[in-house]
Write a protein that holds these residues in place. Structure first.
Motif, PDB file in Angstrom:
ATOM      1  N   GLY A 163       3.397   4.674  -7.043  1.00 30.56           N
ATOM      2  CA  GLY A 163       4.403   3.840  -7.680  1.00 30.56           C
ATOM      3  C   GLY A 163       4.871   4.280  -9.044  1.00 30.56           C
ATOM      4  O   GLY A 163       5.746   3.635  -9.638  1.00 30.56           O
ATOM      5  N   TYR A 164       4.333   5.368  -9.569  1.00 30.56           N
ATOM      6  CA  TYR A 164       4.806   5.872 -10.856  1.00 30.56           C
ATOM      7  C   TYR A 164       6.056   6.719 -10.644  1.00 30.56           C
ATOM      8  O   TYR A 164       6.229   7.370  -9.608  1.00 30.56           O
ATOM      9  CB  TYR A 164       3.719   6.694 -11.546  1.00 30.56           C
ATOM     10  CG  TYR A 164       2.561   5.861 -12.053  1.00 30.56           C
ATOM     11  CD1 TYR A 164       2.588   5.289 -13.316  1.00 30.56           C
ATOM     12  CD2 TYR A 164       1.436   5.631 -11.246  1.00 30.56           C
ATOM     13  CE1 TYR A 164       1.539   4.523 -13.785  1.00 30.56           C
ATOM     14  CE2 TYR A 164       0.379   4.856 -11.699  1.00 30.56           C
ATOM     15  CZ  TYR A 164       0.429   4.308 -12.970  1.00 30.56           C
ATOM     16  OH  TYR A 164      -0.619   3.537 -13.428  1.00 30.56           O
ATOM     17  N   GLU A 165       6.919   6.735 -11.632  1.00 30.79           N
ATOM     18  CA  GLU A 165       8.195   7.430 -11.500  1.00 30.79           C
ATOM     19  C   GLU A 165       8.087   8.922 -11.785  1.00 30.79           C
ATOM     20  O   GLU A 165       8.818   9.732 -11.202  1.00 30.79           O
ATOM     21  CB  GLU A 165       9.229   6.789 -12.438  1.00 30.79           C
ATOM     22  CG  GLU A 165       9.540   5.341 -12.081  1.00 30.79           C
ATOM     23  CD  GLU A 165      10.316   4.631 -13.171  1.00 30.79           C
ATOM     24  OE1 GLU A 165      10.704   5.301 -14.164  1.00 30.79           O
ATOM     25  OE2 GLU A 165      10.519   3.410 -13.066  1.00 30.79           O
ATOM     26  N   THR A 166       7.199   9.302 -12.707  1.00 35.36           N
ATOM     27  CA  THR A 166       7.089  10.715 -13.069  1.00 35.36           C
ATOM     28  C   THR A 166       5.626  11.149 -13.099  1.00 35.36           C
ATOM     29  O   THR A 166       4.725  10.348 -13.352  1.00 35.36           O
ATOM     30  CB  THR A 166       7.709  11.009 -14.444  1.00 35.36           C
ATOM     31  OG1 THR A 166       7.003  10.275 -15.459  1.00 35.36           O
ATOM     32  CG2 THR A 166       9.174  10.619 -14.465  1.00 35.36           C
ATOM     33  N   LEU A 167       5.430  12.430 -12.835  1.00 33.15           N
ATOM     34  CA  LEU A 167       4.104  13.052 -12.933  1.00 33.15           C
ATOM     35  C   LEU A 167       4.274  14.343 -13.717  1.00 33.15           C
ATOM     36  O   LEU A 167       5.022  15.229 -13.308  1.00 33.15           O
ATOM     37  CB  LEU A 167       3.536  13.339 -11.544  1.00 33.15           C
ATOM     38  CG  LEU A 167       2.113  13.920 -11.451  1.00 33.15           C
ATOM     39  CD1 LEU A 167       1.495  13.610 -10.080  1.00 33.15           C
ATOM     40  CD2 LEU A 167       2.081  15.432 -11.695  1.00 33.15           C
ATOM     41  N   ARG A 180      -0.295   9.162  -1.045  1.00 33.14           N
ATOM     42  CA  ARG A 180      -1.518   9.088  -0.235  1.00 33.14           C
ATOM     43  C   ARG A 180      -2.744   8.642  -1.020  1.00 33.14           C
ATOM     44  O   ARG A 180      -3.845   8.590  -0.478  1.00 33.14           O
ATOM     45  CB  ARG A 180      -1.771  10.438   0.452  1.00 33.14           C
ATOM     46  CG  ARG A 180      -0.724  10.723   1.526  1.00 33.14           C
ATOM     47  CD  ARG A 180      -1.032  11.925   2.375  1.00 33.14           C
ATOM     48  NE  ARG A 180      -0.828  13.171   1.643  1.00 33.14           N
ATOM     49  CZ  ARG A 180      -1.799  13.988   1.270  1.00 33.14           C
ATOM     50  NH1 ARG A 180      -3.048  13.689   1.514  1.00 33.14           N
ATOM     51  NH2 ARG A 180      -1.520  15.108   0.620  1.00 33.14           N
ATOM     52  N   ILE A 181      -2.550   8.334  -2.320  1.00 30.39           N
ATOM     53  CA  ILE A 181      -3.620   7.736  -3.113  1.00 30.39           C
ATOM     54  C   ILE A 181      -3.076   6.400  -3.606  1.00 30.39           C
ATOM     55  O   ILE A 181      -2.402   6.332  -4.638  1.00 30.39           O
ATOM     56  CB  ILE A 181      -4.037   8.639  -4.287  1.00 30.39           C
ATOM     57  CG1 ILE A 181      -4.474  10.016  -3.779  1.00 30.39           C
ATOM     58  CG2 ILE A 181      -5.186   7.996  -5.076  1.00 30.39           C
ATOM     59  CD1 ILE A 181      -4.930  10.972  -4.869  1.00 30.39           C
ATOM     60  N   GLU A 214      -0.231  16.723  -5.203  1.00 31.22           N
ATOM     61  CA  GLU A 214       0.545  16.617  -3.970  1.00 31.22           C
ATOM     62  C   GLU A 214       0.270  15.295  -3.267  1.00 31.22           C
ATOM     63  O   GLU A 214       1.186  14.644  -2.744  1.00 31.22           O
ATOM     64  CB  GLU A 214       0.238  17.790  -3.044  1.00 31.22           C
ATOM     65  CG  GLU A 214       0.860  19.101  -3.478  1.00 31.22           C
ATOM     66  CD  GLU A 214       0.675  20.207  -2.453  1.00 31.22           C
ATOM     67  OE1 GLU A 214       0.167  19.919  -1.347  1.00 31.22           O
ATOM     68  OE2 GLU A 214       1.039  21.356  -2.755  1.00 31.22           O
ATOM     69  N   ALA A 215      -0.989  14.888  -3.258  1.00 31.47           N
ATOM     70  CA  ALA A 215      -1.351  13.625  -2.606  1.00 31.47           C
ATOM     71  C   ALA A 215      -0.730  12.434  -3.330  1.00 31.47           C
ATOM     72  O   ALA A 215      -0.259  11.482  -2.696  1.00 31.47           O
ATOM     73  CB  ALA A 215      -2.872  13.480  -2.553  1.00 31.47           C
ATOM     74  N   ILE A 216      -0.706  12.476  -4.666  1.00 35.58           N
ATOM     75  CA  ILE A 216      -0.079  11.394  -5.438  1.00 35.58           C
ATOM     76  C   ILE A 216       1.419  11.347  -5.145  1.00 35.58           C
ATOM     77  O   ILE A 216       1.992  10.279  -4.891  1.00 35.58           O
ATOM     78  CB  ILE A 216      -0.323  11.592  -6.949  1.00 35.58           C
ATOM     79  CG1 ILE A 216      -1.803  11.408  -7.283  1.00 35.58           C
ATOM     80  CG2 ILE A 216       0.527  10.602  -7.756  1.00 35.58           C
ATOM     81  CD1 ILE A 216      -2.153  11.752  -8.720  1.00 35.58           C
ATOM     82  N   ARG A 242      -8.383  13.326   2.570  1.00 35.97           N
ATOM     83  CA  ARG A 242      -8.486  12.492   3.760  1.00 35.97           C
ATOM     84  C   ARG A 242      -7.740  11.174   3.567  1.00 35.97           C
ATOM     85  O   ARG A 242      -7.781  10.584   2.482  1.00 35.97           O
ATOM     86  CB  ARG A 242      -9.955  12.185   4.071  1.00 35.97           C
ATOM     87  CG  ARG A 242     -10.763  13.372   4.556  1.00 35.97           C
ATOM     88  CD  ARG A 242     -12.223  12.998   4.670  1.00 35.97           C
ATOM     89  NE  ARG A 242     -12.413  11.879   5.587  1.00 35.97           N
ATOM     90  CZ  ARG A 242     -12.994  11.968   6.775  1.00 35.97           C
ATOM     91  NH1 ARG A 242     -13.429  13.141   7.198  1.00 35.97           N
ATOM     92  NH2 ARG A 242     -13.133  10.902   7.540  1.00 35.97           N
ATOM     93  N   PRO A 243      -7.089  10.677   4.612  1.00 36.47           N
ATOM     94  CA  PRO A 243      -6.381   9.403   4.472  1.00 36.47           C
ATOM     95  C   PRO A 243      -7.313   8.215   4.306  1.00 36.47           C
ATOM     96  O   PRO A 243      -6.899   7.159   3.832  1.00 36.47           O
ATOM     97  CB  PRO A 243      -5.593   9.295   5.795  1.00 36.47           C
ATOM     98  CG  PRO A 243      -6.345  10.175   6.760  1.00 36.47           C
ATOM     99  CD  PRO A 243      -6.890  11.295   5.926  1.00 36.47           C
ATOM    100  N   ASP A 244      -8.589   8.387   4.680  1.00 42.48           N
ATOM    101  CA  ASP A 244      -9.560   7.284   4.567  1.00 42.48           C
ATOM    102  C   ASP A 244     -10.543   7.510   3.436  1.00 42.48           C
ATOM    103  O   ASP A 244     -11.661   7.022   3.465  1.00 42.48           O
ATOM    104  CB  ASP A 244     -10.335   7.129   5.878  1.00 42.48           C
ATOM    105  CG  ASP A 244     -11.126   8.391   6.239  1.00 42.48           C
ATOM    106  OD1 ASP A 244     -10.830   9.460   5.670  1.00 42.48           O
ATOM    107  OD2 ASP A 244     -12.025   8.305   7.083  1.00 42.48           O
TER     108      ASP A 244
END
Length: 229
Positions: free
Chosen positions: A102-106, A96-97, A90-92, A226-228
């Motif tokens: 920037g990848y098109e598919t997961l 948020r990581i 979800e973060a990717i 966490r965002p940091d």
């Protein structure tokens, strides 16, 4: 990642047979919950500890209850390792990581290596595929220090060797250590628990496997990176 249903508080009675835990709900009902954690859960199974469970209405499940969180010295710890991939994915997807953006598919659970499945495979035009493996970190034996693993893990060492192999073949490989507790701001390998894993991690890093440590914010409503971090 938000829990799909409200968690129910209670107290741990005992954990046994690795995947079972008896818990006393605040309502007074005693239930047996599934424990989605194959590790030793060192320091996380003290009888009487505050716990939070989820309940499923799926009639096909053997156990309706699942143990999700435990409170340790007023800190919540996520013990369900099955959620780790979902939290990171979800973060990717939300960007948020930064190093995995920037990848098109997961894709999830993609076969690779010697009869293994990588947790995530990221792909995009003009860049090598990125193999992502996630490890849930719950151990802390020193104030502020998160550690992995909490038990000997031959499977974990195997994954490190397979990630090193994909780097050699021209792909990118990233190992994410997801710290599922909010009281740690440092991380180290527990070499005293599994020296072979620590050696394998050093060899994988030397081979070009990238290693990220992601901290989380944990509440009874959900777990977020966490965002940091």
């Amino acid at each position: 990642m938000r829990f799909p249903v409200p968690l129910v508080p209670g107290r741990l009675v005992r954990r046994y047979k690795r995947f079972l835990a008896d818990c006393l709900l605040d309502s007074g009902e005693e239930v047996t919950a599934h424990v989605a954690n194959s590790g030793s859960m060192l320091g996380l199974a003290t009888p009487g500890s505050r716990v939070y469970l989820s309940r499923s209405d799926n009639p096909k499940r053997k156990l309706a209850w699942s143990w999700q969180l435990i409170e340790v010295d007023v800190t919540l710890v996520g013990i369900d390792t099955g959620l780790s991939n979902r939290i990171v994915a979800e973060a990717i997807a939300e960007g948020r990581i930064p190093t995995l953006a920037g990848y098109e598919t997961l894709r999830r659970e993609v076969p690779y290596g010697a009869r293994s499945r990588v947790d995530m495979l990221l792909e995009g035009a003009g860049r090598p595929p990125c193999y992502v493996e996630v490890k849930s970190v719950t151990l802390s034996r020193k104030v502020g220090m998160a550690e992995f693993p909490d038990a000997v893990t031959a499977r974990g060492a195997k994954h490190l060797a397979e990630l090193a192999a994909v780097v050699k073949a021209g792909a990118r490989a990233v190992l994410v250590y997801l710290v599922q507790r909010g009281d740690c701001d440092r991380f180290e390998l527990a070499a005293d628990i599994d020296p072979a894993y620590a050696m394998a991690a050093g060899a994988a890093r030397a081979a070009g496997v990238e290693m990220l440590v992601a901290r989380t914010v944990i509440t009874p409503e959900g777990i977020e990176i966490r965002p940091d971090f």
